[in-house]
Design a protein around this motif. Structure first.
Motif, PDB file in Angstrom:
ATOM      1  N   GLY A  13      13.444  -9.478  26.617  1.00  0.00           N
ATOM      2  CA  GLY A  13      13.337  -8.109  27.101  1.00  0.00           C
ATOM      3  C   GLY A  13      11.895  -7.694  27.353  1.00  0.00           C
ATOM      4  N   SER A  14      11.753  -6.595  28.096  1.00  0.00           N
ATOM      5  CA  SER A  14      10.422  -6.048  28.387  1.00  0.00           C
ATOM      6  C   SER A  14      10.040  -4.986  27.357  1.00  0.00           C
ATOM      7  CB  SER A  14      10.438  -5.413  29.782  1.00  0.00           C
ATOM      8  OG  SER A  14       9.321  -4.566  29.938  1.00  0.00           O
ATOM      9  N   ALA A  20       4.892  -6.781  22.796  1.00  0.00           N
ATOM     10  CA  ALA A  20       5.919  -7.736  22.361  1.00  0.00           C
ATOM     11  C   ALA A  20       6.716  -8.192  23.588  1.00  0.00           C
ATOM     12  CB  ALA A  20       6.831  -7.075  21.325  1.00  0.00           C
ATOM     13  N   GLY A  21       7.903  -8.777  23.356  1.00  0.00           N
ATOM     14  CA  GLY A  21       8.795  -9.136  24.449  1.00  0.00           C
ATOM     15  C   GLY A  21       8.160 -10.070  25.471  1.00  0.00           C
ATOM     16  N   THR A  44      13.105  -2.142  27.583  1.00  0.00           N
ATOM     17  CA  THR A  44      13.023  -1.182  26.478  1.00  0.00           C
ATOM     18  C   THR A  44      12.029  -0.077  26.822  1.00  0.00           C
ATOM     19  OG1 THR A  44      11.191  -2.220  25.249  1.00  0.00           O
ATOM     20  CG2 THR A  44      13.429  -3.015  24.779  1.00  0.00           C
ATOM     21  N   GLN A  46       9.432   1.800  24.936  1.00  0.00           N
ATOM     22  CA  GLN A  46       8.820   1.435  23.657  1.00  0.00           C
ATOM     23  C   GLN A  46       7.330   1.705  23.667  1.00  0.00           C
ATOM     24  OE1 GLN A  46       8.855  -2.636  20.867  1.00  0.00           O
ATOM     25  NE2 GLN A  46       9.926  -2.678  22.775  1.00  0.00           N
ATOM     26  N   MET A  82      14.717 -10.946  22.822  1.00  0.00           N
ATOM     27  CA  MET A  82      15.768  -9.928  22.821  1.00  0.00           C
ATOM     28  C   MET A  82      16.859 -10.269  23.844  1.00  0.00           C
ATOM     29  SD  MET A  82      15.335  -5.954  23.944  1.00  0.00           S
ATOM     30  CE  MET A  82      16.730  -4.843  23.947  1.00  0.00           C
ATOM     31  N   VAL A 114      15.909 -12.232  17.714  1.00  0.00           N
ATOM     32  CA  VAL A 114      15.421 -10.851  17.636  1.00  0.00           C
ATOM     33  C   VAL A 114      16.595  -9.878  17.449  1.00  0.00           C
ATOM     34  CG1 VAL A 114      14.326  -9.015  18.975  1.00  0.00           C
ATOM     35  CG2 VAL A 114      13.404 -11.334  19.072  1.00  0.00           C
ATOM     36  N   SER A 117      13.271  -4.215  16.195  1.00  0.00           N
ATOM     37  CA  SER A 117      11.815  -4.169  16.294  1.00  0.00           C
ATOM     38  C   SER A 117      11.263  -4.022  14.880  1.00  0.00           C
ATOM     39  CB  SER A 117      11.382  -2.972  17.134  1.00  0.00           C
ATOM     40  OG  SER A 117      11.557  -1.786  16.381  1.00  0.00           O
ATOM     41  N   LEU A 123      17.603  -3.932  18.530  1.00  0.00           N
ATOM     42  CA  LEU A 123      17.398  -4.489  19.868  1.00  0.00           C
ATOM     43  C   LEU A 123      18.590  -5.358  20.258  1.00  0.00           C
ATOM     44  CD1 LEU A 123      13.628  -5.478  19.552  1.00  0.00           C
ATOM     45  CD2 LEU A 123      14.581  -3.580  20.851  1.00  0.00           C
ATOM     46  N   HIS A 216       2.254  -6.026  15.789  1.00  0.00           N
ATOM     47  CA  HIS A 216       3.312  -5.877  16.804  1.00  0.00           C
ATOM     48  C   HIS A 216       3.297  -7.098  17.738  1.00  0.00           C
ATOM     49  CE1 HIS A 216       6.153  -3.950  19.419  1.00  0.00           C
ATOM     50  NE2 HIS A 216       5.309  -3.906  20.426  1.00  0.00           N
ATOM     51  N   ASP A 220       7.182 -12.848  18.477  1.00  0.00           N
ATOM     52  CA  ASP A 220       7.327 -13.314  19.867  1.00  0.00           C
ATOM     53  C   ASP A 220       6.161 -14.246  20.222  1.00  0.00           C
ATOM     54  OD1 ASP A 220       9.165 -10.673  21.038  1.00  0.00           O
ATOM     55  OD2 ASP A 220       7.877 -10.397  19.316  1.00  0.00           O
TER      56      ASP A 220
HETATM   57  C1  LIG Z   1      11.371  -6.189  24.117  1.00  0.00           C
HETATM   58  C2  LIG Z   1      11.089  -6.560  22.718  1.00  0.00           C
HETATM   59  N1  LIG Z   1      11.368  -7.825  22.309  1.00  0.00           N
HETATM   60  C3  LIG Z   1      11.111  -8.188  21.028  1.00  0.00           C
HETATM   61  C4  LIG Z   1      10.556  -7.298  20.128  1.00  0.00           C
HETATM   62  C5  LIG Z   1      10.303  -7.716  18.689  1.00  0.00           C
HETATM   63  O1  LIG Z   1       8.967  -7.870  18.428  1.00  0.00           O
HETATM   64  C6  LIG Z   1      10.255  -5.994  20.603  1.00  0.00           C
HETATM   65  N2  LIG Z   1       9.702  -5.077  19.764  1.00  0.00           N
HETATM   66  N3  LIG Z   1      10.516  -5.660  21.881  1.00  0.00           N
END
Ligand SMILES: Cc1ncc(CO)c(N)n1
Ligand SMILES: Nc1ncnc2c1ncn2[C@@H]1O[C@H](COP(=O)(O)OP(=O)(O)OP(=O)(O)O)[C@@H](O)[C@H]1O
Length: 273
Positions: A13-14, A20-21, A44, A46, A82, A114, A117, A123, A216, A220
Protein backbone atom coordinates in the motif's frame (compact mmCIF):
# COMPACT_ATOMS: atom_id res chain seq x y z
CA UNK A 1 25.25 0.25 -23.05
CA UNK A 2 25.08 -0.36 -19.29
CA UNK A 3 23.82 -3.67 -17.92
CA UNK A 4 20.39 -3.79 -16.29
CA UNK A 5 20.14 -3.98 -12.48
CA UNK A 6 18.36 -6.80 -10.68
CA UNK A 7 14.63 -6.23 -10.14
CA UNK A 8 12.36 -6.41 -7.09
CA UNK A 9 8.56 -6.18 -6.86
CA UNK A 10 6.64 -4.84 -3.88
CA UNK A 11 2.95 -5.72 -3.53
CA UNK A 12 1.87 -3.16 -0.94
CA UNK A 13 0.00 0.00 0.00
CA UNK A 14 0.86 3.68 -0.33
CA UNK A 15 1.67 5.86 2.70
CA UNK A 16 0.82 9.51 1.95
CA UNK A 17 3.40 10.50 4.58
CA UNK A 18 6.13 8.79 2.54
CA UNK A 19 7.71 6.94 5.47
CA UNK A 20 6.32 3.41 5.11
CA UNK A 21 4.58 1.25 2.48
CA UNK A 22 5.64 1.36 -1.17
CA UNK A 23 7.46 4.64 -0.63
CA UNK A 24 9.82 2.97 1.89
CA UNK A 25 10.13 -0.12 -0.30
CA UNK A 26 11.04 1.76 -3.48
CA UNK A 27 13.66 3.94 -1.85
CA UNK A 28 15.17 0.90 -0.13
CA UNK A 29 15.37 -0.97 -3.44
CA UNK A 30 17.02 2.11 -4.98
CA UNK A 31 19.47 2.50 -2.09
CA UNK A 32 20.48 -1.13 -2.60
CA UNK A 33 20.99 -0.83 -6.36
CA UNK A 34 17.88 -2.76 -7.36
CA UNK A 35 15.21 -1.64 -9.85
CA UNK A 36 11.93 -1.43 -7.90
CA UNK A 37 8.48 -2.24 -9.29
CA UNK A 38 5.05 -1.92 -7.66
CA UNK A 39 1.69 -3.64 -7.48
CA UNK A 40 -0.31 -1.10 -5.46
CA UNK A 41 -2.96 -2.70 -3.20
CA UNK A 42 -4.38 0.26 -1.27
CA UNK A 43 -4.06 3.99 -0.76
CA UNK A 44 -3.82 5.06 2.88
CA UNK A 45 -4.55 8.52 4.25
CA UNK A 46 -1.66 8.71 6.69
CA UNK A 47 0.81 11.00 8.41
CA UNK A 48 3.18 10.89 11.39
CA UNK A 49 0.19 10.68 13.75
CA UNK A 50 -1.37 7.60 12.19
CA UNK A 51 -3.70 6.22 9.53
CA UNK A 52 -6.94 8.13 9.00
CA UNK A 53 -8.36 5.66 6.51
CA UNK A 54 -7.71 3.67 3.37
CA UNK A 55 -9.26 2.55 0.14
CA UNK A 56 -8.25 -0.65 -1.60
CA UNK A 57 -7.44 -0.98 -5.30
CA UNK A 58 -9.76 -3.24 -7.38
CA UNK A 59 -8.48 -6.83 -7.31
CA UNK A 60 -8.02 -7.16 -11.07
CA UNK A 61 -5.88 -4.01 -11.08
CA UNK A 62 -3.67 -5.49 -8.31
CA UNK A 63 -3.16 -8.78 -10.16
CA UNK A 64 -2.84 -6.95 -13.49
CA UNK A 65 0.13 -4.97 -12.15
CA UNK A 66 1.88 -8.18 -11.02
CA UNK A 67 1.35 -9.91 -14.37
CA UNK A 68 2.37 -6.82 -16.36
CA UNK A 69 5.80 -6.49 -14.77
CA UNK A 70 6.48 -10.20 -14.28
CA UNK A 71 5.77 -11.17 -17.88
CA UNK A 72 7.68 -8.28 -19.43
CA UNK A 73 10.43 -7.03 -17.13
CA UNK A 74 11.06 -10.08 -14.95
CA UNK A 75 11.11 -10.22 -11.13
CA UNK A 76 14.26 -11.38 -9.29
CA UNK A 77 12.56 -11.20 -5.85
CA UNK A 78 9.18 -10.05 -4.51
CA UNK A 79 7.70 -8.93 -1.21
CA UNK A 80 4.29 -8.13 0.20
CA UNK A 81 3.35 -5.39 2.66
CA UNK A 82 -0.17 -4.10 3.27
CA UNK A 83 -2.68 -6.32 1.42
CA UNK A 84 -5.89 -4.94 2.98
CA UNK A 85 -8.43 -7.70 2.26
CA UNK A 86 -8.79 -11.49 1.97
CA UNK A 87 -10.00 -11.02 -1.60
CA UNK A 88 -6.74 -9.29 -2.57
CA UNK A 89 -4.64 -11.90 -0.71
CA UNK A 90 -6.36 -14.83 -2.43
CA UNK A 91 -6.00 -13.25 -5.88
CA UNK A 92 -2.35 -12.30 -5.27
CA UNK A 93 -1.53 -15.88 -4.19
CA UNK A 94 -3.06 -17.32 -7.36
CA UNK A 95 -1.29 -14.80 -9.58
CA UNK A 96 2.09 -15.42 -7.95
CA UNK A 97 1.77 -19.10 -8.89
CA UNK A 98 1.03 -18.13 -12.47
CA UNK A 99 4.19 -16.02 -12.73
CA UNK A 100 6.40 -18.48 -10.79
CA UNK A 101 7.01 -16.38 -7.69
CA UNK A 102 7.26 -18.22 -4.35
CA UNK A 103 9.24 -20.71 -2.27
CA UNK A 104 8.82 -23.68 -4.59
CA UNK A 105 9.19 -21.51 -7.67
CA UNK A 106 12.18 -19.82 -9.17
CA UNK A 107 11.69 -16.40 -7.50
CA UNK A 108 12.23 -15.70 -3.77
CA UNK A 109 9.21 -14.25 -2.01
CA UNK A 110 9.17 -12.34 1.31
CA UNK A 111 5.89 -11.92 3.22
CA UNK A 112 5.82 -9.05 5.71
CA UNK A 113 2.42 -9.75 7.33
CA UNK A 114 1.43 -6.12 7.87
CA UNK A 115 -1.67 -6.05 10.08
CA UNK A 116 -1.56 -2.63 11.68
CA UNK A 117 0.46 0.57 11.58
CA UNK A 118 2.79 1.19 14.51
CA UNK A 119 0.18 3.59 15.88
CA UNK A 120 -2.21 0.63 16.11
CA UNK A 121 -4.45 1.44 13.14
CA UNK A 122 -5.70 -1.60 11.23
CA UNK A 123 -4.28 -2.02 7.72
CA UNK A 124 -5.91 -5.40 7.18
CA UNK A 125 -9.57 -6.31 7.39
CA UNK A 126 -10.07 -8.84 10.19
CA UNK A 127 -11.09 -11.81 8.07
CA UNK A 128 -7.87 -11.46 6.08
CA UNK A 129 -5.55 -12.82 8.77
CA UNK A 130 -6.54 -16.40 8.01
CA UNK A 131 -5.87 -15.85 4.30
CA UNK A 132 -2.35 -14.63 5.14
CA UNK A 133 -1.75 -17.81 7.15
CA UNK A 134 -3.16 -20.26 4.62
CA UNK A 135 -2.55 -18.62 1.23
CA UNK A 136 0.63 -16.59 1.64
CA UNK A 137 2.79 -18.26 4.29
CA UNK A 138 3.04 -21.64 2.48
CA UNK A 139 4.29 -19.78 -0.61
CA UNK A 140 6.83 -17.65 1.28
CA UNK A 141 10.59 -18.04 1.24
CA UNK A 142 10.64 -15.89 4.39
CA UNK A 143 8.04 -14.27 6.66
CA UNK A 144 8.94 -11.24 8.81
CA UNK A 145 6.29 -10.56 11.51
CA UNK A 146 6.80 -8.07 14.33
CA UNK A 147 5.73 -9.04 17.85
CA UNK A 148 2.18 -7.70 17.52
CA UNK A 149 1.71 -9.67 14.31
CA UNK A 150 3.20 -12.77 15.98
CA UNK A 151 0.58 -12.52 18.73
CA UNK A 152 -2.27 -12.09 16.24
CA UNK A 153 -1.05 -14.99 14.09
CA UNK A 154 -0.06 -17.53 16.77
CA UNK A 155 -1.41 -16.31 20.10
CA UNK A 156 2.16 -16.36 21.51
CA UNK A 157 3.18 -13.24 23.47
CA UNK A 158 6.92 -12.83 23.06
CA UNK A 159 8.68 -11.42 26.11
CA UNK A 160 12.20 -12.82 25.69
CA UNK A 161 14.39 -15.46 24.00
CA UNK A 162 12.35 -18.49 25.10
CA UNK A 163 8.99 -17.21 23.86
CA UNK A 164 10.65 -15.78 20.73
CA UNK A 165 11.81 -19.32 19.86
CA UNK A 166 8.38 -20.73 20.72
CA UNK A 167 6.76 -18.20 18.38
CA UNK A 168 9.19 -19.02 15.57
CA UNK A 169 8.35 -22.74 15.89
CA UNK A 170 4.60 -21.99 15.81
CA UNK A 171 5.02 -19.78 12.73
CA UNK A 172 7.03 -22.42 10.83
CA UNK A 173 3.96 -24.68 11.09
CA UNK A 174 2.20 -22.39 8.62
CA UNK A 175 4.64 -23.55 5.92
CA UNK A 176 7.10 -20.80 5.03
CA UNK A 177 10.70 -21.90 4.39
CA UNK A 178 12.13 -19.37 6.88
CA UNK A 179 10.75 -17.25 9.73
CA UNK A 180 12.22 -14.01 11.10
CA UNK A 181 10.70 -12.97 14.44
CA UNK A 182 11.68 -9.30 14.80
CA UNK A 183 12.42 -8.07 18.30
CA UNK A 184 12.05 -4.32 17.77
CA UNK A 185 9.12 -4.18 20.20
CA UNK A 186 10.88 -6.06 23.02
CA UNK A 187 11.93 -4.42 26.28
CA UNK A 188 13.30 -0.94 25.56
CA UNK A 189 16.23 -1.56 27.94
CA UNK A 190 17.59 -4.45 25.86
CA UNK A 191 19.42 -4.82 22.54
CA UNK A 192 17.28 -5.44 19.42
CA UNK A 193 17.43 -9.19 18.86
CA UNK A 194 15.75 -10.75 15.81
CA UNK A 195 15.51 -14.53 15.48
CA UNK A 196 15.83 -16.30 12.10
CA UNK A 197 15.15 -19.99 11.53
CA UNK A 198 14.17 -22.63 9.01
CA UNK A 199 13.64 -25.15 11.82
CA UNK A 200 17.20 -26.51 11.49
CA UNK A 201 19.41 -23.44 11.44
CA UNK A 202 18.84 -20.86 14.20
CA UNK A 203 20.43 -17.42 13.88
CA UNK A 204 20.18 -14.63 16.48
CA UNK A 205 20.74 -11.21 14.95
CA UNK A 206 21.56 -8.83 17.72
CA UNK A 207 22.22 -5.12 17.48
CA UNK A 208 22.16 -1.98 19.61
CA UNK A 209 18.80 -0.35 20.35
CA UNK A 210 18.90 3.32 19.39
CA UNK A 211 17.04 5.72 21.62
CA UNK A 212 14.59 7.22 19.12
CA UNK A 213 10.85 7.19 18.60
CA UNK A 214 11.27 7.81 14.88
CA UNK A 215 10.98 4.25 13.58
CA UNK A 216 8.09 4.70 11.14
CA UNK A 217 8.59 2.37 8.17
CA UNK A 218 11.22 0.25 9.94
CA UNK A 219 9.58 -3.10 9.20
CA UNK A 220 8.93 -2.27 5.53
CA UNK A 221 12.48 -0.96 5.09
CA UNK A 222 13.99 -4.09 6.61
CA UNK A 223 11.86 -6.47 4.51
CA UNK A 224 12.70 -4.58 1.32
CA UNK A 225 16.41 -4.52 2.15
CA UNK A 226 16.23 -8.32 2.58
CA UNK A 227 14.30 -8.61 -0.70
CA UNK A 228 16.98 -6.50 -2.44
CA UNK A 229 19.71 -8.87 -1.28
CA UNK A 230 17.66 -11.90 -2.39
CA UNK A 231 17.16 -10.25 -5.79
CA UNK A 232 20.94 -9.99 -6.07
CA UNK A 233 21.29 -13.71 -5.37
CA UNK A 234 22.08 -13.86 -1.64
CA UNK A 235 20.87 -16.86 0.39
CA UNK A 236 18.32 -16.18 3.16
CA UNK A 237 20.72 -15.95 6.18
CA UNK A 238 23.03 -13.60 4.22
CA UNK A 239 20.11 -11.47 2.98
CA UNK A 240 18.69 -11.15 6.51
CA UNK A 241 22.10 -10.24 7.98
CA UNK A 242 22.46 -7.57 5.28
CA UNK A 243 18.90 -6.35 5.95
CA UNK A 244 19.64 -6.08 9.67
CA UNK A 245 22.78 -3.99 9.04
CA UNK A 246 20.81 -1.76 6.66
CA UNK A 247 17.84 -1.12 8.99
CA UNK A 248 20.11 -0.51 11.97
CA UNK A 249 21.79 2.37 10.20
CA UNK A 250 18.40 3.67 8.94
CA UNK A 251 17.08 3.71 12.55
CA UNK A 252 20.29 5.37 13.79
CA UNK A 253 19.82 8.14 11.20
CA UNK A 254 16.02 8.51 11.46
CA UNK A 255 14.61 12.02 11.78
CA UNK A 256 11.59 13.82 13.25
CA UNK A 257 8.89 14.89 10.78
CA UNK A 258 5.41 16.00 11.83
CA UNK A 259 4.09 15.93 15.39
CA UNK A 260 4.18 12.14 15.72
CA UNK A 261 6.56 9.37 14.68
CA UNK A 262 9.22 10.28 12.11
CA UNK A 263 10.62 7.89 9.46
CA UNK A 264 13.72 5.72 9.39
CA UNK A 265 16.15 7.06 6.83
CA UNK A 266 18.29 5.58 4.05
CA UNK A 267 19.83 8.99 3.19
CA UNK A 268 23.20 7.84 4.59
CA UNK A 269 23.54 5.57 1.55
CA UNK A 270 23.61 8.63 -0.73
CA UNK A 271 26.45 10.15 1.26
CA UNK A 272 28.39 6.90 0.99
CA UNK A 273 27.75 6.40 -2.74
C1 LIG B 1 0.84 1.72 3.58
C2 LIG B 1 1.50 1.20 4.80
N1 LIG B 1 2.10 -0.02 4.75
C3 LIG B 1 2.71 -0.51 5.85
C4 LIG B 1 2.75 0.21 7.03
C5 LIG B 1 3.41 -0.37 8.27
O1 LIG B 1 4.59 0.26 8.56
C6 LIG B 1 2.13 1.49 7.03
N2 LIG B 1 2.14 2.25 8.16
N3 LIG B 1 1.53 1.96 5.92
N1 LIG C 1 15.15 1.49 18.36
C1 LIG C 1 15.75 0.61 17.54
N2 LIG C 1 17.10 0.57 17.41
C2 LIG C 1 17.71 -0.31 16.58
N3 LIG C 1 17.04 -1.22 15.84
C3 LIG C 1 15.69 -1.23 15.92
C4 LIG C 1 14.96 -0.32 16.77
N4 LIG C 1 13.63 -0.58 16.65
C5 LIG C 1 13.53 -1.60 15.76
N5 LIG C 1 14.76 -2.01 15.34
C6 LIG C 1 15.06 -3.07 14.37
O1 LIG C 1 14.35 -2.73 13.19
C7 LIG C 1 13.85 -3.89 12.55
C8 LIG C 1 12.32 -3.77 12.44
O2 LIG C 1 11.79 -4.21 13.68
P1 LIG C 1 10.38 -3.93 14.30
O3 LIG C 1 10.13 -5.05 15.24
O4 LIG C 1 10.35 -2.56 14.85
O5 LIG C 1 9.48 -4.02 12.99
P2 LIG C 1 8.04 -3.46 12.71
O6 LIG C 1 7.28 -3.30 13.99
O7 LIG C 1 7.47 -4.32 11.65
O8 LIG C 1 8.33 -2.05 12.12
P3 LIG C 1 7.28 -0.84 11.91
O9 LIG C 1 7.77 0.17 12.90
O10 LIG C 1 7.48 -0.44 10.49
O11 LIG C 1 5.89 -1.36 12.19
C9 LIG C 1 14.34 -5.07 13.41
O12 LIG C 1 15.57 -5.53 12.91
C10 LIG C 1 14.52 -4.45 14.78
O13 LIG C 1 15.43 -5.19 15.56
Amino acid sequence: MTSSPRTALTIAGSDSGGGAGIQADLRTFFANGVHGMVALTAVTVQNSLGVQGFSEIPVDVVTGQIKAVATDMGVDAAKTGMLATAEIINAVAKTLDEVHIGRNRSTPFVVDPVAASMTGHALLREEALEAIRTELFPRATLITPNLDEVRLLTGVSVTGPVTQREAAEALLEFGSAWVLVKGGHLDAAQDCVDLLTDGTTWVELSGPRFDTRNTHGGGDTMASAITSSLAKGADVPTAVAEGKRFIERCVAESYPLGAGVGPVSPFWRLAEA
